[in-house]
Design an enzyme around this catalytic site. Sequence first.
Site, PDB file in Angstrom:
ATOM      1  N   SER A  45       0.824  -1.218   0.000  1.00 50.75           N
ATOM      2  CA  SER A  45       0.000   0.000   0.000  1.00 50.75           C
ATOM      3  C   SER A  45       0.856   1.265   0.000  1.00 50.75           C
ATOM      4  O   SER A  45       0.330   2.374   0.029  1.00 50.75           O
ATOM      5  CB  SER A  45      -0.926   0.004   1.221  1.00 50.75           C
ATOM      6  N   ASN A  88      -1.791  -2.303  13.299  1.00 49.83           N
ATOM      7  CA  ASN A  88      -3.259  -2.188  13.278  1.00 49.83           C
ATOM      8  C   ASN A  88      -3.745  -0.948  14.043  1.00 49.83           C
ATOM      9  O   ASN A  88      -4.613  -0.213  13.566  1.00 49.83           O
ATOM     10  CB  ASN A  88      -3.902  -3.454  13.853  1.00 49.83           C
ATOM     11  N   THR A 103     -41.235  25.926  -8.125  1.00 52.51           N
ATOM     12  CA  THR A 103     -41.508  24.568  -7.665  1.00 52.51           C
ATOM     13  C   THR A 103     -41.824  23.789  -8.934  1.00 52.51           C
ATOM     14  O   THR A 103     -42.392  24.347  -9.881  1.00 52.51           O
ATOM     15  CB  THR A 103     -42.704  24.498  -6.681  1.00 52.51           C
ATOM     16  N   HIS A 104     -41.404  22.544  -8.977  1.00 53.10           N
ATOM     17  CA  HIS A 104     -41.544  21.714 -10.186  1.00 53.10           C
ATOM     18  C   HIS A 104     -40.866  22.365 -11.397  1.00 53.10           C
ATOM     19  O   HIS A 104     -41.263  22.112 -12.534  1.00 53.10           O
ATOM     20  CB  HIS A 104     -43.022  21.436 -10.523  1.00 53.10           C
ATOM     21  N   SER A 116     -16.380  25.326 -27.527  1.00 57.69           N
ATOM     22  CA  SER A 116     -16.543  24.040 -28.195  1.00 57.69           C
ATOM     23  C   SER A 116     -15.536  23.982 -29.332  1.00 57.69           C
ATOM     24  O   SER A 116     -15.215  24.998 -29.945  1.00 57.69           O
ATOM     25  CB  SER A 116     -17.960  23.936 -28.742  1.00 57.69           C
ATOM     26  N   LYS A 151     -20.399  28.523 -28.782  1.00 63.45           N
ATOM     27  CA  LYS A 151     -20.616  27.906 -27.470  1.00 63.45           C
ATOM     28  C   LYS A 151     -19.733  28.475 -26.368  1.00 63.45           C
ATOM     29  O   LYS A 151     -18.579  28.794 -26.571  1.00 63.45           O
ATOM     30  CB  LYS A 151     -20.360  26.393 -27.550  1.00 63.45           C
ATOM     31  N   ASN A 199     -19.409  26.871 -22.633  1.00 63.95           N
ATOM     32  CA  ASN A 199     -19.942  25.792 -21.801  1.00 63.95           C
ATOM     33  C   ASN A 199     -19.578  25.960 -20.328  1.00 63.95           C
ATOM     34  O   ASN A 199     -18.429  26.272 -20.015  1.00 63.95           O
ATOM     35  CB  ASN A 199     -19.405  24.446 -22.293  1.00 63.95           C
ATOM     36  N   GLU A 223     -20.455  21.711 -14.419  1.00 67.14           N
ATOM     37  CA  GLU A 223     -20.749  20.374 -14.954  1.00 67.14           C
ATOM     38  C   GLU A 223     -19.813  19.323 -14.355  1.00 67.14           C
ATOM     39  O   GLU A 223     -20.247  18.236 -13.969  1.00 67.14           O
ATOM     40  CB  GLU A 223     -20.629  20.373 -16.478  1.00 67.14           C
ATOM     41  N   TYR A 279      -9.018  -6.577  13.125  1.00 70.63           N
ATOM     42  CA  TYR A 279      -8.443  -6.049  11.885  1.00 70.63           C
ATOM     43  C   TYR A 279      -8.437  -7.117  10.794  1.00 70.63           C
ATOM     44  O   TYR A 279      -8.138  -8.288  11.047  1.00 70.63           O
ATOM     45  CB  TYR A 279      -6.996  -5.575  12.123  1.00 70.63           C
ATOM     46  N   GLN A 322      -7.165  -2.155   4.363  1.00 65.44           N
ATOM     47  CA  GLN A 322      -6.199  -1.386   3.577  1.00 65.44           C
ATOM     48  C   GLN A 322      -6.886  -0.683   2.398  1.00 65.44           C
ATOM     49  O   GLN A 322      -6.395   0.315   1.888  1.00 65.44           O
ATOM     50  CB  GLN A 322      -5.092  -2.325   3.079  1.00 65.44           C
ATOM     51  N   LYS A 346      -8.190   3.394   2.150  1.00 61.09           N
ATOM     52  CA  LYS A 346      -7.443   4.648   1.955  1.00 61.09           C
ATOM     53  C   LYS A 346      -7.708   5.350   0.638  1.00 61.09           C
ATOM     54  O   LYS A 346      -7.924   6.565   0.616  1.00 61.09           O
ATOM     55  CB  LYS A 346      -5.950   4.384   2.126  1.00 61.09           C
TER      56      LYS A 346
HETATM   57  N1  ARG Z   1      -1.125  -1.250   5.334  1.00 64.03           N
HETATM   58  C1  ARG Z   1      -1.987  -1.777   6.326  1.00 64.03           C
HETATM   59  C2  ARG Z   1      -3.364  -1.097   6.207  1.00 64.03           C
HETATM   60  O1  ARG Z   1      -3.468  -0.157   5.537  1.00 64.03           O
HETATM   61  C3  ARG Z   1      -1.448  -1.532   7.688  1.00 64.03           C
HETATM   62  C4  ARG Z   1      -1.894  -2.508   8.707  1.00 64.03           C
HETATM   63  C5  ARG Z   1      -1.357  -3.829   8.418  1.00 64.03           C
HETATM   64  N2  ARG Z   1      -1.680  -4.778   9.419  1.00 64.03           N
HETATM   65  C6  ARG Z   1      -1.601  -6.102   9.202  1.00 64.03           C
HETATM   66  N3  ARG Z   1      -1.947  -6.841  10.192  1.00 64.03           N
HETATM   67  N4  ARG Z   1      -1.271  -6.581   8.045  1.00 64.03           N
HETATM   68  O2  ARG Z   1      -4.347  -1.517   6.762  1.00 64.03           O
END
Ligand code: ARG
Length: 464
Positions: A28, A115, A160-161, A282, A288, A290, A295, A322, A327, A330
Site C-alpha cells: 500500500s 493495526n 416549484t416543479h 466548443s 458555445k 460551456n 458540470e 483487523y 487497507q 485509503k
Molecule cells: N497497510 C496496512 C493497512 O493499511 C497496515 C496494517 C497492516 N496490518 C496487518 N496486520 N497486516 O491496513
Amino acid sequence: MTTVNSEKLSSARFTEATDAFVEVFTASVDFDQRMAQQDIQGSIAHATMLAACKILTEQERDDIIQGLTQISTEISNGEFVWSIKQEDVHMNIEARLTDLIGIAGKKLHTGRSRNDQVATDIRLYLRSEIVHITAELSRLQRAILDLAEQHADTIMPGFTHLQVAQPVTFGHHLMAWFEMLSRDQERLQDCCKRINVMPLGAAALAGTSYPIDRFMTAELLGFSRPSANSLDSVSDRDFAIEFTAAASLIMMHLSRFSEELILWSSAQFDFINMPDAFCTGSSIMPQKKNPDVPELVRGKSGRVTGHLIALLMLMKSQPLAYNKDNQEDKEPLFDTVDTLLNCLRAYADMIPHIQAKKANMYASAKRGFATATDLADYLVRKGMAFRDAHEVVGLAVRLGLESSRDLSELSLAELQQFSTLIVADVFDYLTLEGSVAARKHIGGTAPDTVRSAIEAARVGLVPR
Ligand code: ARG
C-alpha cells in the site's frame, strides 16, 4: 520513488519468498505514504510515552525522535526512498529509522501494532484535512454572502416543479445555498468528535502487556481520549464512513448549485453570466460557452458518493478485529478529500464572478403569474375563503394567459369581474416588489429580512 529490492518484511516465519506479483498486489506504500507525517507524529508520541513509562530509556527515545525528525525532513524534501518490499508507509519509516539509529529503531514498535498505528494515522490525517475543508467551505460561504448582499433586492422567479411559483429575491435564493453549507459545516464538526478518539494501545487487537499510559499518548497527539475497546479500535472505520457521508452531502449540494448555474446560464433562462475563466468553448461550435466547472462538479458528486458506498461495502461483512480488507479504505478516502477540496476551491473562486442579469430575472418572474398567490391572499384578507379565492384567481390567470398580460397588467374593472372585493389597493400586492416585501417574517424573502439573515450569518462564520 519506490524500489523493489530490500529485505522481506517479517521473514523469519517464512521459508519461501513472497510471490513477486503478490508483493506488489498487497503493498500500500504507493498511496499510504500520504500519511507519512502523521505516522511520524504518532511514533514520536508513542516513543515519548514508552520512555515516560520506563519501557524505553531516555536515550532510546531521544535517538528515535532525532531519527524520525530526520526522516520527516527527507520525506518533505522528496529524498526518501520508498520500497515496495517494506509494504506500507509504517514499515518503510521503521526500516529507515533502524538504518539511521540501529537497535533503538527496532524498539519503537514495542507495545503497538500496525493495526492501531494505521487507525491512528488515518484519524490524524482526516483531522488535519477537515481543517482545510472547513476553511474552503467558509470561503465559499463568504462568497455566497457577498453575492447575496449585492442581490438582496434583485427579484427573480422562485420555482416549484421548475415552474415559476412565486417571486423571491436572488439574495434569498443564495442564502438557501448558504444554509445547506452551514449544515455541512456542522456535520464535519460533529464527525470530528468521533474521529478524535485514539486507537493507539489497542496494539494488534487485544491491547498490550506493557505498562503503557494511553491517556498520555492521547494528550500528546491532541486526541480527546483513548478508545474504550481494543477490538473495536483496530477495526472501526465508522469515522471514515461518516466523513465520506458528510463529503457526499457537500458534493450533493454543490451538484445542486451546479445544476442551477447550468440552467441559469443557458439561453433559455439567461439569468446569469458565467465568468469566462470558468467556462470553455466548443471545438466545433464557435458560439458555445460551456459551464464546464459546474458540470464537472456535478459529475464528481457521483464519484464521492461512489466512495461512500465502497467504504460501506468494505466494512459490511468484516468480522472483528483487523482484516487486510481495511487497507482498501485509503484510496476512496484520499480521493474523497482531494475531490472535495478541489470542488470547493473551484466554487469559492467562481462564485464572486457570477453576474446576475437582473432584467431577465425580473421579466421571467412576471411572465409566470408569480403573484397569483398574493391575489388569493388579498381576497382572503378581505373575507373570502381560501379555496374560493383560489378559484377566482384561476379565472384571472386565464384572462391574463388569453391576453398575454401579467395580473398586474389587468385593469381594475377586469379584475372586479371576478370579485367585487377587489379594489384599487390590489395593485400594491400584485407587483413583484409588493409580493416579496410582504414576506418579512424570519426565513422570508423580503429584502430587509434577507439583509438581516446575511448579517446574522456573518457572525457565525469562522473569522477570515
Ligand atoms: N497497510 C496496512 C493497512 O493499511 C497496515 C496494517 C497492516 N496490518 C496487518 N496486520 N497486516 O491496513
